[in-house]
Design a protein around this motif. Sequence first.
Motif, short mmCIF file in Angstrom:
data_model
loop_
_atom_site.label_atom_id
_atom_site.label_comp_id
_atom_site.label_asym_id
_atom_site.label_seq_id
_atom_site.Cartn_x
_atom_site.Cartn_y
_atom_site.Cartn_z
N ALA A 87 5.36 -5.88 4.75
CA ALA A 87 6.30 -4.98 4.05
C ALA A 87 7.01 -4.09 5.04
CB ALA A 87 5.55 -4.16 3.01
N TYR A 88 6.29 -3.61 6.05
CA TYR A 88 6.92 -2.75 7.06
C TYR A 88 7.94 -3.54 7.88
CZ TYR A 88 7.63 0.76 10.61
OH TYR A 88 8.22 1.68 11.43
N GLN A 89 7.59 -4.78 8.22
CA GLN A 89 8.51 -5.62 8.99
C GLN A 89 9.84 -5.82 8.27
OE1 GLN A 89 6.12 -9.21 9.82
NE2 GLN A 89 6.55 -8.86 11.97
N ILE A 90 9.76 -6.05 6.97
CA ILE A 90 10.98 -6.30 6.19
C ILE A 90 11.76 -5.00 6.02
CG2 ILE A 90 11.88 -7.09 3.98
CD1 ILE A 90 9.38 -8.89 3.79
N GLY A 91 11.03 -3.92 5.71
CA GLY A 91 11.66 -2.61 5.57
C GLY A 91 12.41 -2.45 4.26
N GLY A 92 13.11 -1.33 4.14
CA GLY A 92 13.88 -1.06 2.93
C GLY A 92 13.01 -0.99 1.69
N ARG A 93 13.49 -1.56 0.61
CA ARG A 93 12.74 -1.54 -0.66
C ARG A 93 11.44 -2.31 -0.58
NH1 ARG A 93 15.97 -3.52 -5.52
NH2 ARG A 93 16.37 -5.25 -4.10
N ALA A 94 11.33 -3.23 0.38
CA ALA A 94 10.10 -4.01 0.53
C ALA A 94 8.91 -3.13 0.87
CB ALA A 94 10.27 -5.07 1.61
N LEU A 95 9.16 -1.95 1.44
CA LEU A 95 8.08 -1.04 1.80
C LEU A 95 7.19 -0.72 0.61
CD1 LEU A 95 9.94 1.48 4.14
CD2 LEU A 95 8.08 -0.07 4.80
N TRP A 96 7.78 -0.64 -0.57
CA TRP A 96 6.96 -0.35 -1.75
C TRP A 96 6.93 -1.51 -2.75
CZ3 TRP A 96 9.36 -0.08 -6.58
CH2 TRP A 96 10.76 0.01 -6.58
N LEU A 97 7.99 -2.34 -2.77
CA LEU A 97 8.01 -3.43 -3.75
C LEU A 97 7.00 -4.53 -3.43
CD1 LEU A 97 11.82 -3.93 -4.52
CD2 LEU A 97 10.02 -3.19 -6.11
N VAL A 98 6.85 -4.86 -2.16
CA VAL A 98 5.92 -5.94 -1.79
C VAL A 98 4.47 -5.54 -2.09
CG1 VAL A 98 5.02 -7.30 0.14
CG2 VAL A 98 7.49 -7.04 -0.16
N PRO A 99 4.00 -4.37 -1.61
CA PRO A 99 2.63 -3.97 -1.97
C PRO A 99 2.43 -3.79 -3.48
CG PRO A 99 3.40 -2.69 -0.10
CD PRO A 99 4.59 -3.43 -0.65
N LEU A 100 3.43 -3.22 -4.15
CA LEU A 100 3.31 -3.00 -5.60
C LEU A 100 3.17 -4.34 -6.32
CD1 LEU A 100 3.38 -1.09 -8.04
CD2 LEU A 100 5.87 -1.34 -8.05
N THR A 101 3.94 -5.33 -5.90
CA THR A 101 3.84 -6.66 -6.51
C THR A 101 2.43 -7.21 -6.36
OG1 THR A 101 6.17 -7.15 -6.10
CG2 THR A 101 4.70 -9.03 -6.43
N PHE A 102 1.87 -7.08 -5.16
CA PHE A 102 0.51 -7.58 -4.94
C PHE A 102 -0.47 -6.91 -5.89
CE2 PHE A 102 -3.58 -8.30 -3.15
CZ PHE A 102 -3.49 -9.48 -2.42
N VAL A 103 -0.41 -5.58 -5.99
CA VAL A 103 -1.36 -4.84 -6.81
C VAL A 103 -1.23 -5.22 -8.29
CG1 VAL A 103 -2.03 -2.55 -7.64
CG2 VAL A 103 -1.55 -2.91 -5.21
N VAL A 104 0.01 -5.31 -8.79
CA VAL A 104 0.22 -5.61 -10.20
C VAL A 104 -0.23 -7.03 -10.54
CG1 VAL A 104 1.99 -5.95 -11.97
CG2 VAL A 104 2.09 -3.95 -10.49
N VAL A 105 0.16 -8.00 -9.71
CA VAL A 105 -0.22 -9.39 -9.99
C VAL A 105 -1.72 -9.58 -9.80
CG1 VAL A 105 0.15 -11.81 -9.38
CG2 VAL A 105 2.07 -10.21 -9.37
N MET A 106 -2.29 -8.87 -8.83
CA MET A 106 -3.73 -8.93 -8.63
C MET A 106 -4.48 -8.43 -9.87
SD MET A 106 -6.08 -6.94 -5.83
CE MET A 106 -5.69 -5.42 -6.69
N ALA A 107 -3.97 -7.38 -10.50
CA ALA A 107 -4.59 -6.88 -11.73
C ALA A 107 -4.57 -7.95 -12.81
CB ALA A 107 -3.86 -5.63 -12.20
N PHE A 108 -3.47 -8.70 -12.90
CA PHE A 108 -3.38 -9.81 -13.85
C PHE A 108 -4.43 -10.87 -13.53
CE2 PHE A 108 -1.60 -14.09 -14.69
CZ PHE A 108 -1.59 -14.06 -16.08
N GLY A 109 -4.55 -11.23 -12.24
CA GLY A 109 -5.57 -12.20 -11.84
C GLY A 109 -6.96 -11.69 -12.13
#
Length: 200
Positions: A58-80
């Motif tokens: 997420a840091y490498q990509i930067g911008g909105r990825a800083l929070w969108l990439v980790p947030l996606t992982f956490v939300v989808v992980m909760a579904f799993g």
Amino acid sequence: MKHRIPALAALAAAFAVLPSIASAHTGVGDTSGFLHGMEHPVTGLDHILAMVTVGILAYQIGGRALWLVPLTFVVVMAFGGALGVFGIAVPFVELGIALSVIVLGAVVALGVKAPTAVAMALVGFFAIFHGHAHGVEMPENAGGIAYGLGFMLATAALHIAGLGLGYLIARFGDRYSPAAVRFAGGMVAVAGVGLLTGLI
């Protein structure tokens, strides 16, 4: 955002040690569930490597990825995790977890500048396997919602630690940071191969 990373990384480290401190207290239901949930992601090398690497990516990509990439992982992980708790099978969970370490490590090592949406899809795919493993391993006496909140919080802390690590690597400067990133990602990928083959 980036100037806040060191403080957030320190906060992540504090969260990471909470489960070991709190495990001295016994309990059932919500209390036990939350503590077990926080403990689970930080006691498995596969989970730690994947989740910290998500933060670096997420840091490498930067911008909105800083929070969108980790947030996606956490939300989808909760579904799993919910799938695991309710006994809904997901095939090849252990393989998926090991491959997540290999693939994420390789993506970081190669410096792939994927669009944010592609990175979100990639980490979301692997998050299902991690979440399912957390859900299946929920203790019988644990409160389900509290357990889920626990492993989501611990996962977020590991993501923040990864963001902090990405920030620290970037501080090496243009001359050294690319090599440091390649080394870090490569080591993660190699560790993933070790997990996949049972050598680790």
